[in-house]
Design a protein around this motif. Structure first.
Motif, PDB file in Angstrom:
ATOM      1  N   GLU A 321      44.095  21.861  37.257  1.00  0.00           N
ATOM      2  CA  GLU A 321      43.560  20.604  36.737  1.00  0.00           C
ATOM      3  C   GLU A 321      42.397  20.088  37.567  1.00  0.00           C
ATOM      4  OE1 GLU A 321      44.884  19.733  33.904  1.00  0.00           O
ATOM      5  OE2 GLU A 321      46.326  21.380  34.115  1.00  0.00           O
ATOM      6  N   LEU A 322      42.102  20.724  38.680  1.00  0.00           N
ATOM      7  CA  LEU A 322      41.062  20.242  39.594  1.00  0.00           C
ATOM      8  C   LEU A 322      39.706  20.844  39.240  1.00  0.00           C
ATOM      9  CD1 LEU A 322      40.181  18.728  42.171  1.00  0.00           C
ATOM     10  CD2 LEU A 322      40.866  20.761  43.476  1.00  0.00           C
ATOM     11  N   VAL A 323      38.731  19.975  39.029  1.00  0.00           N
ATOM     12  CA  VAL A 323      37.355  20.404  38.792  1.00  0.00           C
ATOM     13  C   VAL A 323      36.524  19.971  39.991  1.00  0.00           C
ATOM     14  CG1 VAL A 323      35.324  20.193  37.312  1.00  0.00           C
ATOM     15  CG2 VAL A 323      37.615  20.200  36.294  1.00  0.00           C
ATOM     16  N   LEU A 324      35.936  20.914  40.678  1.00  0.00           N
ATOM     17  CA  LEU A 324      35.152  20.609  41.871  1.00  0.00           C
ATOM     18  C   LEU A 324      33.787  20.053  41.482  1.00  0.00           C
ATOM     19  CD1 LEU A 324      35.968  23.772  44.030  1.00  0.00           C
ATOM     20  CD2 LEU A 324      37.106  21.531  44.067  1.00  0.00           C
ATOM     21  N   GLY A 325      33.378  18.989  42.159  1.00  0.00           N
ATOM     22  CA  GLY A 325      32.087  18.385  41.900  1.00  0.00           C
ATOM     23  C   GLY A 325      30.944  19.196  42.490  1.00  0.00           C
ATOM     24  N   ASP A 326      29.726  18.872  42.065  1.00  0.00           N
ATOM     25  CA  ASP A 326      28.545  19.608  42.522  1.00  0.00           C
ATOM     26  C   ASP A 326      28.380  19.539  44.030  1.00  0.00           C
ATOM     27  OD1 ASP A 326      27.974  20.290  39.926  1.00  0.00           O
ATOM     28  OD2 ASP A 326      26.472  18.735  39.625  1.00  0.00           O
ATOM     29  N   GLU A 327      28.698  18.391  44.618  1.00  0.00           N
ATOM     30  CA  GLU A 327      28.531  18.239  46.065  1.00  0.00           C
ATOM     31  C   GLU A 327      29.434  19.204  46.821  1.00  0.00           C
ATOM     32  OE1 GLU A 327      28.757  14.756  49.546  1.00  0.00           O
ATOM     33  OE2 GLU A 327      29.105  14.247  47.432  1.00  0.00           O
ATOM     34  N   VAL A 328      30.679  19.329  46.355  1.00  0.00           N
ATOM     35  CA  VAL A 328      31.616  20.251  47.004  1.00  0.00           C
ATOM     36  C   VAL A 328      31.177  21.689  46.792  1.00  0.00           C
ATOM     37  CG1 VAL A 328      33.990  21.107  47.012  1.00  0.00           C
ATOM     38  CG2 VAL A 328      33.553  18.657  46.859  1.00  0.00           C
ATOM     39  N   LEU A 329      30.771  22.033  45.580  1.00  0.00           N
ATOM     40  CA  LEU A 329      30.339  23.402  45.293  1.00  0.00           C
ATOM     41  C   LEU A 329      29.114  23.782  46.109  1.00  0.00           C
ATOM     42  CD1 LEU A 329      30.864  23.447  41.418  1.00  0.00           C
ATOM     43  CD2 LEU A 329      32.188  24.719  43.121  1.00  0.00           C
ATOM     44  N   GLU A 330      28.191  22.851  46.254  1.00  0.00           N
ATOM     45  CA  GLU A 330      27.001  23.132  47.069  1.00  0.00           C
ATOM     46  C   GLU A 330      27.376  23.321  48.534  1.00  0.00           C
ATOM     47  OE1 GLU A 330      24.381  19.890  46.293  1.00  0.00           O
ATOM     48  OE2 GLU A 330      24.058  20.463  44.193  1.00  0.00           O
ATOM     49  N   ALA A 331      28.330  22.531  49.012  1.00  0.00           N
ATOM     50  CA  ALA A 331      28.776  22.673  50.397  1.00  0.00           C
ATOM     51  C   ALA A 331      29.492  24.001  50.607  1.00  0.00           C
ATOM     52  CB  ALA A 331      29.686  21.504  50.774  1.00  0.00           C
ATOM     53  N   ILE A 332      30.258  24.441  49.603  1.00  0.00           N
ATOM     54  CA  ILE A 332      30.911  25.748  49.680  1.00  0.00           C
ATOM     55  C   ILE A 332      29.863  26.847  49.817  1.00  0.00           C
ATOM     56  CG2 ILE A 332      32.166  27.467  48.303  1.00  0.00           C
ATOM     57  CD1 ILE A 332      33.973  25.190  47.331  1.00  0.00           C
ATOM     58  N   GLU A 333      28.789  26.758  49.042  1.00  0.00           N
ATOM     59  CA  GLU A 333      27.734  27.771  49.127  1.00  0.00           C
ATOM     60  C   GLU A 333      27.049  27.740  50.488  1.00  0.00           C
ATOM     61  OE1 GLU A 333      27.236  30.217  47.000  1.00  0.00           O
ATOM     62  OE2 GLU A 333      28.941  29.356  45.921  1.00  0.00           O
ATOM     63  N   THR A 334      26.909  26.565  51.068  1.00  0.00           N
ATOM     64  CA  THR A 334      26.309  26.463  52.402  1.00  0.00           C
ATOM     65  C   THR A 334      27.171  27.173  53.436  1.00  0.00           C
ATOM     66  OG1 THR A 334      25.231  24.359  51.852  1.00  0.00           O
ATOM     67  CG2 THR A 334      25.544  24.852  54.188  1.00  0.00           C
ATOM     68  N   ILE A 335      28.476  26.945  53.364  1.00  0.00           N
ATOM     69  CA  ILE A 335      29.385  27.625  54.290  1.00  0.00           C
ATOM     70  C   ILE A 335      29.366  29.128  54.045  1.00  0.00           C
ATOM     71  CG2 ILE A 335      31.806  27.880  54.985  1.00  0.00           C
ATOM     72  CD1 ILE A 335      32.192  24.902  54.193  1.00  0.00           C
ATOM     73  N   HIS A 336      29.355  29.518  52.776  1.00  0.00           N
ATOM     74  CA  HIS A 336      29.329  30.951  52.447  1.00  0.00           C
ATOM     75  C   HIS A 336      28.065  31.617  52.981  1.00  0.00           C
ATOM     76  CE1 HIS A 336      29.906  34.677  50.293  1.00  0.00           C
ATOM     77  NE2 HIS A 336      28.789  34.498  49.606  1.00  0.00           N
ATOM     78  N   THR A 337      26.940  30.931  52.922  1.00  0.00           N
ATOM     79  CA  THR A 337      25.693  31.488  53.448  1.00  0.00           C
ATOM     80  C   THR A 337      25.784  31.660  54.957  1.00  0.00           C
ATOM     81  OG1 THR A 337      24.410  30.452  51.673  1.00  0.00           O
ATOM     82  CG2 THR A 337      23.205  31.107  53.658  1.00  0.00           C
ATOM     83  N   ARG A 338      26.471  30.721  55.609  1.00  0.00           N
ATOM     84  CA  ARG A 338      26.624  30.788  57.051  1.00  0.00           C
ATOM     85  C   ARG A 338      27.677  31.816  57.468  1.00  0.00           C
ATOM     86  NH1 ARG A 338      27.335  25.631  57.698  1.00  0.00           N
ATOM     87  NH2 ARG A 338      29.557  25.544  58.209  1.00  0.00           N
ATOM     88  N   HIS A 339      28.696  32.004  56.614  1.00  0.00           N
ATOM     89  CA  HIS A 339      29.783  32.956  56.905  1.00  0.00           C
ATOM     90  C   HIS A 339      30.013  33.843  55.684  1.00  0.00           C
ATOM     91  CE1 HIS A 339      30.855  30.531  60.430  1.00  0.00           C
ATOM     92  NE2 HIS A 339      30.844  29.454  59.645  1.00  0.00           N
ATOM     93  N   PRO A 340      29.103  34.770  55.401  1.00  0.00           N
ATOM     94  CA  PRO A 340      29.250  35.577  54.162  1.00  0.00           C
ATOM     95  C   PRO A 340      30.346  36.639  54.291  1.00  0.00           C
ATOM     96  CG  PRO A 340      27.340  36.300  55.415  1.00  0.00           C
ATOM     97  CD  PRO A 340      27.882  35.092  56.151  1.00  0.00           C
ATOM     98  N   ASN A 341      31.346  36.528  53.428  1.00  0.00           N
ATOM     99  CA  ASN A 341      32.405  37.529  53.341  1.00  0.00           C
ATOM    100  C   ASN A 341      32.925  37.979  54.697  1.00  0.00           C
ATOM    101  OD1 ASN A 341      32.273  37.581  50.488  1.00  0.00           O
ATOM    102  ND2 ASN A 341      30.564  39.010  50.559  1.00  0.00           N
ATOM    103  N   PRO A 342      33.481  37.053  55.487  1.00  0.00           N
ATOM    104  CA  PRO A 342      33.947  37.452  56.826  1.00  0.00           C
ATOM    105  C   PRO A 342      35.191  38.317  56.811  1.00  0.00           C
ATOM    106  CG  PRO A 342      34.580  35.192  56.355  1.00  0.00           C
ATOM    107  CD  PRO A 342      33.689  35.626  55.235  1.00  0.00           C
ATOM    108  N   CYS A 343      35.893  38.353  55.680  1.00  0.00           N
ATOM    109  CA  CYS A 343      37.167  39.089  55.614  1.00  0.00           C
ATOM    110  C   CYS A 343      37.240  39.951  54.355  1.00  0.00           C
ATOM    111  CB  CYS A 343      38.342  38.121  55.635  1.00  0.00           C
ATOM    112  SG  CYS A 343      38.349  36.985  57.034  1.00  0.00           S
ATOM    113  N   PRO A 344      36.481  41.037  54.297  1.00  0.00           N
ATOM    114  CA  PRO A 344      36.531  41.891  53.101  1.00  0.00           C
ATOM    115  C   PRO A 344      37.872  42.577  52.965  1.00  0.00           C
ATOM    116  CG  PRO A 344      35.260  42.963  54.817  1.00  0.00           C
ATOM    117  CD  PRO A 344      35.554  41.583  55.307  1.00  0.00           C
TER     118      PRO A 344
END
Length: 344
Positions: A321-344
């Motif tokens: 039931e949870l829909v993530l807002g744009d601000e959260v999604l953008e922050a997730i992408e920022t973290i992902h860019t800083r830590h790309p796939n650390p645990c394949p």
């Protein structure tokens, strides 16, 4: 509960799929039955299991999970209310106790399917999946590919022909793959097209905030070919809940079974802390944020959750039931860019 099409079939499955691999090891039969009852009440209609389960895999417990589901189906008579999926094991020295060394050929797969149907107390599966490939390739956390020929590996053609027979017999409605690569999926699809054999409708691979490798190659395939992702480990063995950051919780999976440390390396811990802090800064449950992100992906069919307690199960189901807002999604992408796939 949102429903999505299972591949190009007419079957609608819940965006949350109930995973079962702890049943018979960390969960009792009674606990598993309670989870099934509650999940159905909340709109979950998709159940995933495997002949290998429970995990960690052991000879003395193999098949126990399917048997637990089977006793629930027999007791409740709810077979027509669930979409039931199971998996046949591929080869590997670590599972040589299965049929003397499992192979993805017609004889062994027939035995595997018949045994699963017997344990599950059903005469058909809605989805039957190849748990991992027969050929040497990069899966189970290996991103790099080193080519290695194995003349003893069962060809995909032989495996798919056996699956075609199961579909024609009415024992299986649809087929899928797990832990597969883009080449493997496209080879299955090519053979299905050329031989008029059943088409793969799903792919069950890992996908979570710490491992988004599915997005490279497989995501486009999933969308264009209607082979939707059934995401397993959507919370990285539970680490994305944050519960392992500053403590060692008793009876938790990684505490009990340290071998499941795939998402616990130093880079993974650093990324996890960033995601947990992001969730809390926005008043979100870290677990629900992690699951809601997976749920939101356009290539996703269903997110496979696994819970050892009813509280965990309820929290995981509510993520639908949870829909993530744009601000959260953008922050997730920022973290992902800083830590790309650390645990394949």
């Amino acid at each position: 509960m949102e429903k999505r099409k299972l591949g190009n079939t007419g079957i609608d499955v819940s965006v949350i799929c109930l995973g079962t691999m702890t049943w018979g090891e960390q969960n009792t039969e009674a606990e598993a039955h309670s989870q099934l009852d509650h999940a159905l009440e909340r709109g979950v209609n998709f159940i995933d299991t495997a002949e290998l389960y429970p995990v960690p895999p052991m000879e003395e417990t193999r098949g126990r999970t399917e048997s637990i589901i089977g006793t629930w189906l027999k007791r409740t008579g709810r077979r027509d209310r669930v979409v039931l999926a199971s998996k046949v094991s591929g080869p590997g020295e670590w599972v040589n106790y299965i049929r003397g060394g499992p192979r993805l050929d017609r004889t062994q797969m027939t035995d595997a399917l018949d045994d699963s149907l017997r344990r599950l107390n059903t005469d058909y599966l809605d989805l039957y999946q190849v748990h991992w490939p027969a050929r040497p390739t990069n899966f189970f956390g290996n991103l790099g590919y080193t080519h290695e020929e194995d003349p003893d590996a069962t060809p995909i053609e032989e495996t798919l022909e056996a699956l075609d027979e199961f579909v024609r017999q009415g024992k299986v409605r649809h087929v899928g793959v797990s832990n597969e690569t883009p080449w493997g999926v496209m080879e299955y699809l090519r053979l299905a097209r050329e031989r008029d054999w059943p088409r793969m409708v799903s792919i069950q691979n890992p996908y979570n905030l710490l491992n988004r490798s599915f997005e490279v190659g497989l995501a486009e395939m999933a969308i264009r070919e209607h082979v939707g992702l059934m995401a397993y480990s959507p919370m990285g063995f539970g680490v994305l809940s944050g519960k392992y950051l500053d403590s060692t919780p008793a009876n938790a999976r990684i505490t009990l079974f340290p071998r499941f440390a795939r998402y616990s390396n130093a880079h993974g811990v650093e990324a996890t802390r960033a995601y947990v802090e992001l969730a809390r800064a926005h008043g979100l449950s870290p677990a629900q944020m992690a699951l809601a992100f997976v749920n939101s992906r356009p290539f996703l069919t269903s997110t496979i959750i696994g819970a050892t307690s009813m509280a965990q199960l309820e929290e995981d189901i509510e993520s639908a039931e949870l829909v993530l807002g744009d601000e959260v999604l953008e922050a997730i992408e920022t973290i992902h860019t800083r830590h790309p796939n650390p645990c394949p």
